[in-house]
Design a protein around this motif. Structure first.
Motif, short mmCIF file in Angstrom:
data_model
loop_
_atom_site.label_atom_id
_atom_site.label_comp_id
_atom_site.label_asym_id
_atom_site.label_seq_id
_atom_site.Cartn_x
_atom_site.Cartn_y
_atom_site.Cartn_z
N ILE A 148 7.81 -32.04 -24.52
CA ILE A 148 6.66 -32.58 -23.80
C ILE A 148 7.14 -33.16 -22.48
O ILE A 148 7.82 -34.18 -22.46
CB ILE A 148 5.93 -33.66 -24.62
N ALA A 149 6.81 -32.46 -21.39
CA ALA A 149 7.21 -32.88 -20.03
C ALA A 149 8.73 -33.08 -19.94
O ALA A 149 9.21 -34.03 -19.33
CB ALA A 149 6.48 -34.16 -19.63
N GLY A 150 9.46 -32.17 -20.58
CA GLY A 150 10.91 -32.23 -20.53
C GLY A 150 11.54 -33.20 -21.50
O GLY A 150 12.76 -33.34 -21.53
N ILE A 151 10.73 -33.88 -22.29
CA ILE A 151 11.24 -34.85 -23.26
C ILE A 151 11.11 -34.25 -24.67
O ILE A 151 10.04 -33.76 -25.04
CB ILE A 151 10.46 -36.18 -23.19
N GLN A 152 12.20 -34.26 -25.40
CA GLN A 152 12.19 -33.75 -26.76
C GLN A 152 11.61 -34.80 -27.71
O GLN A 152 12.23 -35.83 -27.95
CB GLN A 152 13.60 -33.36 -27.21
N VAL A 153 10.42 -34.52 -28.21
CA VAL A 153 9.73 -35.44 -29.11
C VAL A 153 9.74 -34.87 -30.52
O VAL A 153 9.51 -33.67 -30.70
CB VAL A 153 8.26 -35.65 -28.65
N PRO A 154 10.06 -35.68 -31.53
CA PRO A 154 10.02 -35.17 -32.91
C PRO A 154 8.66 -34.57 -33.25
O PRO A 154 7.62 -35.06 -32.80
CB PRO A 154 10.31 -36.42 -33.75
N ALA A 155 8.69 -33.50 -34.02
CA ALA A 155 7.45 -32.82 -34.40
C ALA A 155 6.58 -33.73 -35.27
O ALA A 155 7.10 -34.56 -36.04
CB ALA A 155 7.76 -31.52 -35.13
N PHE A 156 5.27 -33.57 -35.16
CA PHE A 156 4.36 -34.35 -35.97
C PHE A 156 4.39 -33.82 -37.41
O PHE A 156 4.45 -32.60 -37.64
CB PHE A 156 2.94 -34.28 -35.42
N ALA A 157 4.32 -34.73 -38.36
CA ALA A 157 4.35 -34.36 -39.77
C ALA A 157 3.65 -35.44 -40.58
O ALA A 157 3.45 -36.56 -40.10
CB ALA A 157 5.79 -34.17 -40.26
N ILE A 158 3.25 -35.08 -41.79
CA ILE A 158 2.71 -36.09 -42.71
C ILE A 158 3.77 -36.37 -43.78
O ILE A 158 4.42 -35.47 -44.28
CB ILE A 158 1.38 -35.64 -43.36
N TYR A 159 3.92 -37.64 -44.07
CA TYR A 159 4.91 -38.07 -45.06
C TYR A 159 4.45 -39.39 -45.65
O TYR A 159 3.89 -40.24 -44.94
CB TYR A 159 6.29 -38.25 -44.41
N ALA A 160 4.65 -39.56 -46.92
CA ALA A 160 4.29 -40.82 -47.59
C ALA A 160 5.53 -41.39 -48.27
O ALA A 160 6.27 -40.67 -48.93
CB ALA A 160 3.18 -40.58 -48.62
N ALA A 161 5.72 -42.69 -48.10
CA ALA A 161 6.86 -43.34 -48.74
C ALA A 161 6.76 -43.23 -50.25
O ALA A 161 7.78 -43.15 -50.96
CB ALA A 161 6.93 -44.80 -48.32
N THR A 162 5.53 -43.21 -50.78
CA THR A 162 5.33 -43.11 -52.22
C THR A 162 5.61 -41.70 -52.74
O THR A 162 5.59 -41.48 -53.95
CB THR A 162 3.89 -43.52 -52.59
N ALA A 163 5.87 -40.74 -51.84
CA ALA A 163 6.27 -39.40 -52.25
C ALA A 163 7.78 -39.32 -52.48
O ALA A 163 8.31 -38.26 -52.79
CB ALA A 163 5.85 -38.36 -51.21
N ASN A 164 8.46 -40.46 -52.30
CA ASN A 164 9.89 -40.57 -52.62
C ASN A 164 10.01 -41.41 -53.89
O ASN A 164 9.51 -42.53 -53.94
CB ASN A 164 10.63 -41.23 -51.45
N ILE A 165 10.66 -40.89 -54.91
CA ILE A 165 10.67 -41.52 -56.23
C ILE A 165 11.23 -42.94 -56.20
O ILE A 165 10.86 -43.78 -57.03
CB ILE A 165 11.47 -40.65 -57.24
N SER A 166 12.09 -43.25 -55.23
CA SER A 166 12.72 -44.57 -55.20
C SER A 166 11.70 -45.68 -54.97
O SER A 166 11.83 -46.78 -55.53
CB SER A 166 13.79 -44.62 -54.10
N VAL A 167 10.66 -45.42 -54.17
CA VAL A 167 9.66 -46.45 -53.86
C VAL A 167 8.80 -46.76 -55.08
O VAL A 167 8.69 -47.93 -55.49
CB VAL A 167 8.81 -46.05 -52.65
#
Length: 298
Positions: A148-167
């Motif tokens: 984006i305008a020469g800046i590398q921005v991490p891709a958008f994604a959906i993630y939930a902390a509760t989708a990790n068994i540790s939480v």
């Protein structure tokens, strides 16, 4: 024909035409994409390497966001209570009454409910916010970037902390310790473990039942944590595949157009029902376990 039916037929016609055009342009020949790895969407890459076993990654970020939302929301509303509530205050009061009457009050007596309401309400809101923000696309996928305008921005994604068994496991462990400690405080160490055996059972038959009840007690750790983890993870995986992930994996552009409506419908279903339902189930079972720990018999 009514106007609603005409609109529905028009949308369906446009949808089918889109599939037809995509098939004509790209074809319907499978070409597996070995570079796309869906599991990377849930991979926790270290962003900040802290001393010791602690690291900062997107899972920790989501936990911070959920914790801040839980704290700030309630403190902000509590300091701005009005005699004639606005919509935000009405919504918060609705949640308050729901947790008080349906989760806490329905599982224990009034004295216990007053004592454990802050804990159970915080637990419900934290899980609820964790689930909800898990459906908001955020630039957290550091494995992929967008220019984006020469800046590398991490891709958008959906993630939930509760989708990790540790939480969920840590939350379940807190509940497990809480209700066992409460039971021991109320009945004494020996009395609490004696109460695991159902009333009226005595003699040699009490011993195998005690072992089964003890194992069942420990298994609550798994039932609480795995239920929340599996439902949220499965929902995110299905949304990922139905919203285009399966098409990318198989290299079938037309398949993405075909499955996209199902992906949108599943997204709305998860956001509108599953996120709240899983928080409710976790908090309700926690209240039942705490109330049952101090009951005379179960």
């Amino acid at each position: 024909m009514s106007r609603g039916k005409k609109i529905g037929l028009a949308i369906f016609g446009i949808y089918m035409l889109t599939i037809f055009v995509v098939v004509i342009i790209f074809g319907f020949k499978r070409a597996d994409n070995a570079e796309f790895k869906p599991q990377n969407e849930f991979k926790l890459e270290t962003w900040i390497d802290l001393p010791g076993p602690l690291d900062f990654n997107k899972g920790v970020l989501y936990l911070f966001i959920a914790g801040i939302l839980t704290t700030v929301t309630m403190v902000y509303i509590a300091r701005r209570m009005q005699a004639r509530p606005n919509r935000v205050q009405t919504a918060v009061e609705t949640v308050y009454v729901f947790v008080r009457d349906e989760i806490t009050g329905g599982s224990m007596d009034d004295k216990m409910a007053r004592k454990w309401f802050p804990f159970l309400c915080t637990l419900f809101l934290f899980i609820w916010f964790s689930n909800l923000i898990g459906y908001i696309p955020l630039p957290t996928n550091t494995a992929e970037s967008v220019d984006i305008a020469g800046i590398q921005v991490p891709a958008f994604a959906i993630y939930a902390a509760t989708a990790n068994i540790s939480v969920p496991l840590v939350l379940a462990l807190v509940v497990f310790v809480s209700y066992n400690v409460e039971g021991i405080r109320a009945k004494g160490f020996i009395g609490y473990f004696k109460s695991l055996v159902p009333e009226g059972v005595s003699g040699p038959g009490a011993y195998p039942l005690f072992v089964l009840e003890l194992v069942s007690n420990v298994m609550r750790l798994l039932s609480l944590s795995v239920r929340l983890f599996a439902n949220i993870l499965a929902g995110h995986l299905i949304i990922l595949f139905m919203s285009g992930g399966l098409a990318v994996l198989l290299g079938l552009e037309a398949l993405g157009v075909f499955t996209l409506p199902a992906g949108v419908a599943l997204f709305l279903f998860e956001l509108g029902l599953v996120a709240t339902l899983q928080a409710f189930i976790f908090a309700t079972l926690s209240a039942i376990y705490i109330g049952g720990a101090v009951a005379e018999h179960h």
